[in-house]
Write an enzyme that holds these catalytic residues in place. Structure first.
Site, PDB file in Angstrom:
ATOM      1  N   LYS A   1     -24.008 -67.225  96.835  1.00 15.90           N
ATOM      2  CA  LYS A   1     -22.974 -67.233  95.804  1.00 15.90           C
ATOM      3  C   LYS A   1     -23.694 -67.418  94.480  1.00 15.90           C
ATOM      4  O   LYS A   1     -24.269 -68.467  94.213  1.00 15.90           O
ATOM      5  CB  LYS A   1     -21.961 -68.351  96.032  1.00 15.90           C
TER       6      LYS A   1
ATOM      7  N   GLY B   1     -12.536 -76.346  88.665  1.00 17.97           N
ATOM      8  CA  GLY B   1     -12.005 -77.698  88.707  1.00 17.97           C
ATOM      9  C   GLY B   1     -10.826 -77.965  87.804  1.00 17.97           C
ATOM     10  O   GLY B   1     -10.362 -79.099  87.706  1.00 17.97           O
TER      11      GLY B   1
ATOM     12  N   ALA C   1     -12.365 -70.437  92.049  1.00 13.07           N
ATOM     13  CA  ALA C   1     -12.306 -71.441  90.980  1.00 13.07           C
ATOM     14  C   ALA C   1     -10.938 -71.500  90.309  1.00 13.07           C
ATOM     15  O   ALA C   1     -10.280 -70.481  90.086  1.00 13.07           O
ATOM     16  CB  ALA C   1     -13.379 -71.202  89.920  1.00 13.07           C
ATOM     17  N   GLY C   2     -10.543 -72.722  90.005  1.00 11.73           N
ATOM     18  CA  GLY C   2      -9.355 -72.965  89.201  1.00 11.73           C
ATOM     19  C   GLY C   2      -8.062 -73.165  89.959  1.00 11.73           C
ATOM     20  O   GLY C   2      -7.044 -73.493  89.354  1.00 11.73           O
TER      21      GLY C   2
ATOM     22  N   ASN D   1     -12.527 -75.811  96.179  1.00 14.66           N
ATOM     23  CA  ASN D   1     -13.197 -77.058  96.540  1.00 14.66           C
ATOM     24  C   ASN D   1     -12.436 -78.266  96.010  1.00 14.66           C
ATOM     25  O   ASN D   1     -11.864 -79.048  96.754  1.00 14.66           O
ATOM     26  CB  ASN D   1     -14.621 -77.039  95.992  1.00 14.66           C
ATOM     27  N   THR D   2     -12.394 -78.394  94.676  1.00 15.79           N
ATOM     28  CA  THR D   2     -11.862 -79.599  94.056  1.00 15.79           C
ATOM     29  C   THR D   2     -10.417 -79.877  94.439  1.00 15.79           C
ATOM     30  O   THR D   2     -10.033 -81.040  94.628  1.00 15.79           O
ATOM     31  CB  THR D   2     -11.982 -79.492  92.529  1.00 15.79           C
TER      32      THR D   2
END
Length: 258
Positions: free
Chosen positions: A96, A157, A184-185, A206-207
């Site tokens: 990645k 995040g 992301a996001g 992830n977050t």
């Protein structure tokens, strides 16, 4: 079934492994998500003390496909070097690719990203580039050899969801045969469902899971949302309308006399 560089996956949810309160919670969250691919940062490994060796052994024991990333890299040289280290350590050509260009938003440096992608593709890597929804950049990445694109939904995040639905929809329309992953996001399961309803092949997050009050339940919720969004896309949703259309037909309606 999603397919990336010849690898078929049943799950369309890819999960990061950072920021979890404990390895036990991470393991339970991964199992609840049904994810078959996890991202791992090389920065968990120490070149001297091998401080991250126990974590890598833990990930290996889960029997999942590992997608190493170049998180935190701000230059082409740094990203390429990190990718080579990751390939040696994790024994995979998957990478990645992140080349960060702006500190506050962590927006990709798309110029450096294309250059690094071209170098790595020529060296046999199978690159998953973290990019924006820009069509020209996407085209350059495909020309460089990337067979997957990973546009952001919003800054990493931020939990803001899909900031540019038009751009993401346009990217899907312009690259119908390239696997696309929103990366992301994303903050809540409805964001993942919305991405899948646009026809995206998968989402990576992830977050949103790691920092949830209950990461395991949130992982399960994202798995359900991803599956529901994909099913909705395949069902071909109706187009939005400007005017109301009665759901009850007028034909055959009883007429009352005076």
């Amino acid at each position: 079934m999603a397919s990336f560089y010849g690898i078929d996956l049943k799950s369309r949810l890819l999960l990061g492994t950072a920021r979890y309160p404990s390895p036990a919670v991470l393991e339970r969250a991964i199992k609840a998500s049904g994810a078959e691919v996890v991202t791992v940062s090389l920065r968990r490994e120490s070149g001297t003390g091998r401080a991250g060796q126990s974590f890598w052994s833990f990930i290996q024991a889960l029997g999942l496909k590992v997608l190493p990333n170049t998180a935190g890299c701000h230059s082409v040289k740094e990203a390429v070097t990190t990718a080579h280290m990751a390939r040696e350590l994790f024994d995979t050509n998957w990478i990645k690719l992140e080349v960060i260009g702006e500190a506050d938003t962590l927006q990709p440096d798309v110029f450096g990203l294309v250059e690094a992608a071209r170098i790595l593709c020529e060296e046999g890597f199978e690159v998953f580039p973290y990019t924006t929804e820009d069509l020209v950049v996407a085209d350059r990445l495909v020309e460089a050899g990337c067979k997957v694109l990973m546009p952001w939904g919003a800054p990493i995040g931020s939990a803001r969801g899909l900031n540019n639905v038009y751009g993401l929809r346009s990217l899907r329309a312009h690259f119908p045969d390239i696997p696309l992953v929103v990366d992301a996001g994303l903050g809540v399961p409805s964001h993942a469902a919305a991405a899948m309803e646009l026809g995206y092949d998968a989402v990576l997050l992830n977050t949103a899971v790691a920092e949830a009050g209950d990461p395991v339940e949130m992982a399960r919720a994202f798995a359900l949302a991803t599956e529901a969004g994909r099913a909705a896309y395949l069902a071909r949703p109706m187009e939005p309308r400007d005017m109301a259309v009665p759901s009850t037909p007028l034909i055959g309606k009883a007429a009352l006399g005076d």
